[in-house]
Design a protein around this motif. Structure first.
Motif, mmCIF file in Angstrom:
data_model
loop_
_atom_site.group_PDB
_atom_site.id
_atom_site.type_symbol
_atom_site.label_atom_id
_atom_site.label_comp_id
_atom_site.label_asym_id
_atom_site.label_seq_id
_atom_site.Cartn_x
_atom_site.Cartn_y
_atom_site.Cartn_z
ATOM 1 N N ARG A 33 0.329 -1.441 -0.183
ATOM 2 C CA ARG A 33 0.169 -0.192 0.402
ATOM 3 C C ARG A 33 0.874 1.288 -0.252
ATOM 4 O O ARG A 33 0.587 2.392 -0.451
ATOM 5 C CB ARG A 33 -0.835 -0.096 1.058
ATOM 6 N N SER A 34 2.556 1.515 0.426
ATOM 7 C CA SER A 34 3.079 2.055 0.374
ATOM 8 C C SER A 34 3.761 2.553 -0.469
ATOM 9 O O SER A 34 4.687 3.510 -0.139
ATOM 10 C CB SER A 34 3.847 2.270 1.696
ATOM 11 N N SER A 35 3.873 1.116 -1.742
ATOM 12 C CA SER A 35 4.812 1.858 -2.865
ATOM 13 C C SER A 35 4.584 2.668 -3.357
ATOM 14 O O SER A 35 3.615 3.478 -3.606
ATOM 15 C CB SER A 35 4.569 0.339 -3.285
ATOM 16 N N PRO A 39 1.587 1.115 -6.085
ATOM 17 C CA PRO A 39 0.673 1.368 -4.497
ATOM 18 C C PRO A 39 -1.412 0.208 -4.482
ATOM 19 O O PRO A 39 -1.821 0.876 -5.409
ATOM 20 C CB PRO A 39 0.088 2.982 -4.445
#
Length: 248
Positions: A33-35, A39
């Motif tokens: 989710r934080s990519s 994301p």
């Protein structure tokens, strides 16, 4: 070389798996989710379409005992079908069809979803990782007495060996349910606890407690073990020696 997407690619298994795939020359997309690049929220499906574009194989390692595995798998399967992914590899646990633990039951239902997905698929079941057994002992050793479930054995396996196997499966043709993968030895939990205490240089009495219920009855029967597939090489004692040596 292939483009491979790995869910749970920052986890205990995902990290060594990603390293092996990249070392083999493959392009690897790690979902998070934080990519910045990809994301993705598996529980909502947000971002999956972009992340799966051009992907040839998916290795699904993301999982949580807190719930949501079936929902995440549903989103992943639908998006993979839409993207034309040729191969979905899933890591499961030995005994998901034998031990009535809610987490195991959810993993078993995800297996069935993948089998019925219409995608090319491979499912590998393994026994518990060394790291999980160690984590349990480290947690309970905070008490004056180290409590273990009485009459229960385990067959822990090195996560690196599982990563090797998964990496090979990911770049091969879909194989369906492949042979289970278990650690090299079946250990009584009390004996494993004493091995941990010795390696950690700690002193605690070890007490086996016979726990009630169908789940622990299934564990005592060995529903989570696969002695016929004891293909692992690294033992729990060797794992402990490396860990304690690194800590020292």
């Amino acid at each position: 070389m292939s483009t491979i997407l790995v869910t749970g690619g920052t986890g205990t298994l995902g990290r060594p798996l990603v390293e092996r795939l990249r070392a083999g020359g493959h392009e690897v997309r790690v979902l998070s989710r934080s990519s910045r690049e990809y994301p993705v929220d598996l529980l909502t499906g947000a971002g999956l379409e972009a992340a799966l574009a051009g992907v040839e194989a998916v290795v699904h390692c993301a999982s949580s005992p807190k719930g949501g595995d079936e929902k995440a798998a549903g989103h992943l399967i639908r998006a993979a079908r839409a993207a034309g992914v040729g191969h979905l590899v899933y890591i499961s646990i030995v005994g998901v069809d034998e031990v009535p633990l809610p987490y195991y039951r959810a993993k078993h239902r995800v297996e069935r979803m993948i089998e019925e997905s219409g995608l090319g698929w491979t499912v590998l079941r393994t026994t518990q990782f060394h790291d999980l057994v160690l984590g349990y002992f480290e947690a309970v050793a905070k008490l004056p007495v180290l409590l273990v479930p009485g009459g229960v054995r385990d067959q822990p396996i090195a996560v690196e060996e599982v990563a090797d196997r998964l990496a090979g499966l990911a770049v091969a043709a879909p194989a369906g349910r492949v042979a289970d993968m278990g650690g090299p030895e079946v250990l009584d939990m009390a004996a494993a606890a004493r091995a941990y205490l010795k390696a950690a240089g700690r002193r605690r009495p070890v007490l086996g407690v016979r726990l009630p219920g169908k789940t622990f009855a299934a564990f005592r029967r060995g529903g989570h073990l696969t002695p016929a597939h004891a293909v692992g090489r690294g033992t729990f004692t060797e794992f402990l020696a490396r860990r304690t040596g690194a800590a020292a």
